[in-house]
Design a protein around this motif. Structure first.
Motif, PDB file in Angstrom:
ATOM      1  N   LEU A  56       1.080  -1.343  -0.169  1.00 35.06           N
ATOM      2  CA  LEU A  56       0.212   0.245  -0.168  1.00 35.06           C
ATOM      3  C   LEU A  56       0.863   1.377   0.083  1.00 35.06           C
ATOM      4  CD1 LEU A  56      -2.962   0.726  -0.459  1.00 35.06           C
ATOM      5  CD2 LEU A  56      -2.726   1.184   2.829  1.00 35.06           C
ATOM      6  N   LYS A  57       0.104   2.091  -0.889  1.00 35.44           N
ATOM      7  CA  LYS A  57       0.813   3.789  -0.747  1.00 35.44           C
ATOM      8  C   LYS A  57       1.316   4.668   0.218  1.00 35.44           C
ATOM      9  CE  LYS A  57       2.542   5.592  -4.727  1.00 35.44           C
ATOM     10  NZ  LYS A  57       2.478   5.741  -6.222  1.00 35.44           N
ATOM     11  N   PHE A  58       1.683   4.878   0.993  1.00 31.42           N
ATOM     12  CA  PHE A  58       0.876   6.386   1.725  1.00 31.42           C
ATOM     13  C   PHE A  58       2.003   7.750   1.615  1.00 31.42           C
ATOM     14  CE2 PHE A  58       0.979   2.360   3.799  1.00 31.42           C
ATOM     15  CZ  PHE A  58      -0.198   2.827   5.383  1.00 31.42           C
ATOM     16  N   ILE A  59       1.227   8.246   1.284  1.00 28.94           N
ATOM     17  CA  ILE A  59       1.306   9.522   0.818  1.00 28.94           C
ATOM     18  C   ILE A  59       1.652  10.483   1.257  1.00 28.94           C
ATOM     19  CG2 ILE A  59       1.075  11.273  -1.604  1.00 28.94           C
ATOM     20  CD1 ILE A  59      -0.097   8.827  -2.526  1.00 28.94           C
ATOM     21  N   PRO A  60       2.710  11.520   2.307  1.00 30.76           N
ATOM     22  CA  PRO A  60       2.338  12.033   3.860  1.00 30.76           C
ATOM     23  C   PRO A  60       1.584  13.225   3.143  1.00 30.76           C
ATOM     24  CG  PRO A  60       4.326  11.534   2.821  1.00 30.76           C
ATOM     25  CD  PRO A  60       3.586  10.899   1.838  1.00 30.76           C
ATOM     26  N   GLY A  61       2.188  14.174   1.196  1.00 26.97           N
ATOM     27  CA  GLY A  61       2.376  15.265   1.212  1.00 26.97           C
ATOM     28  C   GLY A  61       3.201  16.006   1.424  1.00 26.97           C
ATOM     29  N   LYS A  62       4.693  15.354   1.694  1.00 25.02           N
ATOM     30  CA  LYS A  62       6.103  15.744   2.424  1.00 25.02           C
ATOM     31  C   LYS A  62       6.687  15.220   0.823  1.00 25.02           C
ATOM     32  CE  LYS A  62       4.791  17.732   6.494  1.00 25.02           C
ATOM     33  NZ  LYS A  62       5.058  19.425   5.996  1.00 25.02           N
ATOM     34  N   PRO A  63       7.660  15.465   1.197  1.00 24.93           N
ATOM     35  CA  PRO A  63       8.699  15.624   0.070  1.00 24.93           C
ATOM     36  C   PRO A  63       9.081  13.698   0.423  1.00 24.93           C
ATOM     37  CG  PRO A  63       9.260  17.427  -0.152  1.00 24.93           C
ATOM     38  CD  PRO A  63       8.135  17.567   1.017  1.00 24.93           C
ATOM     39  N   VAL A  64       9.857  12.602   0.403  1.00 25.05           N
ATOM     40  CA  VAL A  64      10.154  11.177   0.782  1.00 25.05           C
ATOM     41  C   VAL A  64      11.563  11.135   0.691  1.00 25.05           C
ATOM     42  CG1 VAL A  64       9.886   9.099   1.763  1.00 25.05           C
ATOM     43  CG2 VAL A  64       8.056  10.509   1.257  1.00 25.05           C
ATOM     44  N   LEU A  65      11.881  11.063  -0.882  1.00 23.11           N
ATOM     45  CA  LEU A  65      13.228  10.613  -1.372  1.00 23.11           C
ATOM     46  C   LEU A  65      13.445  11.546  -2.803  1.00 23.11           C
ATOM     47  CD1 LEU A  65      14.677   7.387  -0.426  1.00 23.11           C
ATOM     48  CD2 LEU A  65      15.481   9.750   0.983  1.00 23.11           C
TER      49      LEU A  65
END
Length: 257
Positions: free
Chosen positions: A73-82
């Protein structure tokens, strides 16, 4: 009001923090620009800064997105990850360079972690693990991490191996360019990635990551998708095969399914 805040006992402050954390989690899927309790915080500006910060961060909007792999499952936090690379963590031992991955692996039922530019793919151990049971812990871990201000990966993180180098011949350079521009962006939309590992005797060796690692349709992706595209643009490519790292083999031997 400052005196009132200072007069809170530890137990009372804990109850307040728990109450507002609960409100923040309830607001995860709200489309409102401000959480329901934001006005209350404005009325009590003298509340401890730590409590205010925790409440607001816990109201960050985290989206989830299904992948072709039912166990990922993809979790998209609304912030850059890498933003400039991807990384996969297949065991707790591999998380030495990532505080976030280390925390996520402490959640029971998590098998692997994958970081993309702006998303985190979590793969659970099996179909017996219920997403509804572990998603709240994943939400909370991601929110707590971004509140901490720690880097997603440290300076000890290994550098990517797939960047073009002076030692690459013309065919390898074309393969890498096609992977980076046409293939990897599409695979990353599904919560995974594909890395170039070698080219020998007409066979392109690739490593699948993230949701693609144990996806039932991974072979179809390799043969009908990636292989066909590479052969269409690069006649020297005769086929594609999946490569499994030694660490992955060791893990499979230690945890046979």
């Amino acid at each position: 009001m400052a005196a009132v805040a200072r007069g809170f006992g530890a137990a009372a402050l804990g109850r307040l923090r728990g109450r507002f954390c609960h409100l923040g989690l309830r607001g995860l899927h709200s489309t409102a620009k401000q959480p329901p309790h934001f006005a209350a915080l404005q009325r009590f500006p003298a509340w401890p800064a730590m409590l205010q910060s925790e409440v607001l961060v816990r109201s960050m909007f985290i989206q989830t997105q299904d992948t072709p792999n039912p166990n990922s499952l993809k979790f998209i936090p609304g912030k850059p990850v890498l933003p400039s690379r991807t990384m996969e963590f297949t065991s707790p031992a591999s998380t030495f360079c990532s505080p976030l991955a280390r925390q996520l692996f402490r959640i029971e039922g998590v098998k692997s972690i994958f970081f993309g530019a702006d998303f985190i793919t979590v793969t659970k151990e099996s179909e017996d693990v219920d997403w509804n049971l572990i998603k709240p812990d994943i939400y909370a871990t991601i929110m707590d991490f971004f509140a901490s201000g720690l880097p997603v990966v440290t300076d000890e993180a290994p550098r990517p191996e797939t960047a073009p180098s002076e030692e690459d011949d013309e065919v390898v350079l074309m393969i890498k360019e096609l992977l980076d521009t046409r293939i990897r962006p599409t695979v990353q939309e599904d919560g995974g990635d594909v890395l170039f590992k070698g080219f020998e005797d007409g066979i392109v060796q690739l490593k699948l990551q993230g949701s693609c690692t144990s996806c039932p349709s991974s072979i179809i992706t390799l043969k009908n998708g990636i292989q066909n595209m590479l052969q269409f643009y690069i006649p020297e490519v005769e086929g594609v095969e999946q490569v499994v790292d030694e660490n992955d083999n060791e893990e499979k031997e230690a945890n046979p399914t």
